[in-house]
Each structure stands twice: as C-alpha cells, then as structure tokens.
Scaffold this motif. Structure first.
Motif, short mmCIF file in Angstrom:
data_model
loop_
_atom_site.label_atom_id
_atom_site.label_comp_id
_atom_site.label_asym_id
_atom_site.label_seq_id
_atom_site.Cartn_x
_atom_site.Cartn_y
_atom_site.Cartn_z
N UNK A 1 22.17 -5.60 7.51
CA UNK A 1 22.68 -4.47 6.74
C UNK A 1 24.11 -4.75 6.30
N UNK A 2 24.35 -4.50 5.03
CA UNK A 2 25.72 -4.57 4.51
C UNK A 2 26.31 -3.16 4.52
N UNK A 3 27.54 -3.03 4.99
CA UNK A 3 28.19 -1.72 4.90
C UNK A 3 29.07 -1.72 3.65
N UNK A 4 28.66 -0.94 2.68
CA UNK A 4 29.39 -0.88 1.41
C UNK A 4 30.39 0.26 1.38
N UNK A 5 30.12 1.32 2.16
CA UNK A 5 31.06 2.43 2.21
C UNK A 5 31.02 3.06 3.59
N UNK A 6 32.20 3.42 4.08
CA UNK A 6 32.33 4.10 5.37
C UNK A 6 33.44 5.14 5.19
N UNK A 7 33.07 6.40 5.25
CA UNK A 7 34.01 7.48 4.96
C UNK A 7 34.08 8.48 6.09
N UNK A 8 35.30 8.83 6.48
CA UNK A 8 35.46 9.87 7.48
C UNK A 8 35.00 11.21 6.88
N UNK A 9 34.21 11.97 7.66
CA UNK A 9 33.68 13.24 7.15
C UNK A 9 34.38 14.43 7.80
N UNK A 10 34.31 14.50 9.13
CA UNK A 10 34.84 15.69 9.82
C UNK A 10 35.05 15.41 11.30
N UNK A 11 36.02 16.10 11.90
CA UNK A 11 36.18 16.13 13.36
C UNK A 11 35.76 17.51 13.83
N UNK A 12 34.84 17.55 14.79
CA UNK A 12 34.30 18.83 15.24
C UNK A 12 34.59 19.06 16.72
N UNK A 13 34.98 20.30 17.08
CA UNK A 13 35.23 20.60 18.49
C UNK A 13 33.96 20.88 19.27
N UNK A 14 32.83 21.06 18.54
CA UNK A 14 31.57 21.37 19.21
C UNK A 14 30.42 20.98 18.29
N UNK A 15 29.25 20.77 18.89
CA UNK A 15 28.08 20.38 18.11
C UNK A 15 27.75 21.41 17.04
N UNK A 16 28.08 22.67 17.28
CA UNK A 16 27.76 23.73 16.32
C UNK A 16 28.51 23.58 14.99
N UNK A 17 29.62 22.83 15.00
CA UNK A 17 30.36 22.65 13.74
C UNK A 17 30.20 21.25 13.14
N UNK A 18 29.23 20.48 13.65
CA UNK A 18 28.92 19.16 13.07
C UNK A 18 28.25 19.35 11.70
N UNK A 19 28.26 18.30 10.86
CA UNK A 19 27.70 18.43 9.50
C UNK A 19 26.24 18.89 9.50
N UNK A 45 33.85 -2.90 9.17
CA UNK A 45 34.73 -3.81 8.43
C UNK A 45 35.92 -3.06 7.83
N UNK A 46 36.47 -2.14 8.62
CA UNK A 46 37.57 -1.31 8.14
C UNK A 46 38.52 -1.04 9.30
N UNK A 47 39.62 -1.76 9.34
CA UNK A 47 40.52 -1.68 10.50
C UNK A 47 41.14 -0.32 10.72
N UNK A 48 41.20 0.51 9.67
CA UNK A 48 41.86 1.80 9.83
C UNK A 48 40.92 2.98 9.92
N UNK A 49 39.61 2.72 10.06
CA UNK A 49 38.64 3.82 10.01
C UNK A 49 38.78 4.74 11.23
N UNK A 50 38.51 4.19 12.42
CA UNK A 50 38.69 4.97 13.65
C UNK A 50 40.08 4.65 14.19
N UNK A 51 40.79 5.67 14.58
CA UNK A 51 42.18 5.48 15.04
C UNK A 51 42.21 4.82 16.41
#
Length: 199
Positions: A1-19, A45-51
């Motif tokens: 698999x090639x990863x062509x895009x990796x985008x941060x979506x949301x940070x959730x405090x609980x499963x109820x607020x996940x996408x 392949x993105x050094x700054x994706x996850x802090x």
C-alpha cells in the motif's frame, strides 16, 4: 500500500465524539514512551503527523488521522503512565476501554511493545483483556534497530513463550524500527489485505 495522503481529523475526549463515518479504523496503543508517535509518522511517511515528545504521556485524547481518504489510523493514549495521577490514569483507562468496546469501526488494534524488554505484566494484562472481550489485535515490537538480529529473535521467542502460557493461538506479530523504516511494508500490507476483505 502506498500512502498518498495522511490528514489529522480530530482529537476526541471520548468514543462518543469520534468521527461519524463507516470507514475502517486501525488503532495504535502501547505503554508510554514505547515509540508510538514515531511509528505512526514512519508508517505515514510524515515526520510531523503525530506529535512526538521526550516526555511520556503526551497523547491524552483519541486522535484520528484519515489515510488515503479510505481508512482511519487512530492514535490512542498510552497506558500505565506512572507520573499521571490516579484520577487521570483511571480516566485514560476508561477512555481506552470505551473506545475498544464501543467503536464498531475498529477493525484491529496494534499493541506496541519495546523489543528490548521482557514481557511486562501491564502489557500482558491488557492483551488478556482484549482477548476476553473479543477485540482483534496484533503485537508490534518497536525499536528493533537497538538490537542485533539474533537478540531480536531471542527476545521475540521469549515473548511468544510467555504468551503461549495463556494463548492457544498467538496474534500476528510485526518487528519494526521507526529509525530504519523496518516493518512499514508488512504493517501496511496487513491493513490493505484486511481492508480488501471487509470492503
């Protein structure tokens, strides 16, 4: 698999607020300082994706990343963070357990362990809990570049031995190094195969 895009979506405090989507999700979890953020960045392949941080316990929310507009990679808080207060540890445990039990989109959990250490009770207990609740998971050994090939094999064999004391069938196992990009193709191929079968 090639990863062509990796985008941060949301940070959730609980499963109820996940996408609210039907996309498959693969979640990454492990004890604090196991190299989770580095592994996620290496896979995408993105050094700054996850802090990444030298301080353990940085991830305190459920972080969703959209990969190839096709599936979600989920960065879960680390468990067993000693310096967190009892109340915070309990909150994190509840957040993780609720996500694992209630998130229908979760396909598999990747449990990260440091290849340099023998099996830790906290990891074994967490894996047992996953097994008891029927949550599919794989084990990802991190920091493989810190050991020679023979030492890697000895460490993994000892770990398997410990697991086989309570597991009839062992979960999939991956050996990785974020520094050397070891294991990247294997994990991404594994995800791709599952996506094809659930799609």
């Amino acid at each position: 698999m090639q990863i062509n895009s990796a985008t941060f979506v949301i940070s959730s405090p609980d499963v109820s607020s996940c996408p609210q989507t039907s996309l498959p999700e693969y979640a990454f979890i492990g004890r604090s300082n196991v190299g989770k953020s580095s592994l996620i960045n290496m896979l995408c392949n993105n050094k700054g994706l996850a802090k990444t941080s030298s301080k353990p316990g940085k991830t305190l929310l459920i972080n969703h990343f959209l990969i190839n507009n096709d599936w979600h990679l989920v960065d879960l808080p680390g468990y067993g963070y000693a310096q967190a207060g009892k109340r915070q540890r309990e909150q994190l445990r509840r957040m993780i357990e609720r996500y694992c039990l209630l998130r229908g989109q979760l396909i598999s959990l990747f449990v990260l362990v440091d290849i340099r250490h023998e099996a830790q009770q906290i990891d074994l207990e967490f894996m047992s809990w996953l097994g008891e609740n029927g949550i599919p998971f794989a084990i990802v050994f991190t920091k493989a570049d810190k050991l020679g090939r023979q030492a890697q094999q000895l460490s993994i064999e000892a770990y398997k031995q410990r697991l086989s004391e309570q597991w009839e069938e062992l979960p999939p196992i991956f050996i990785t190094s974020s520094e050397k990009a070891i294991g990247r193709d294997e994990i991404l191929s594994y995800i791709e195969e599952i996506n094809k079968s659930v799609g």
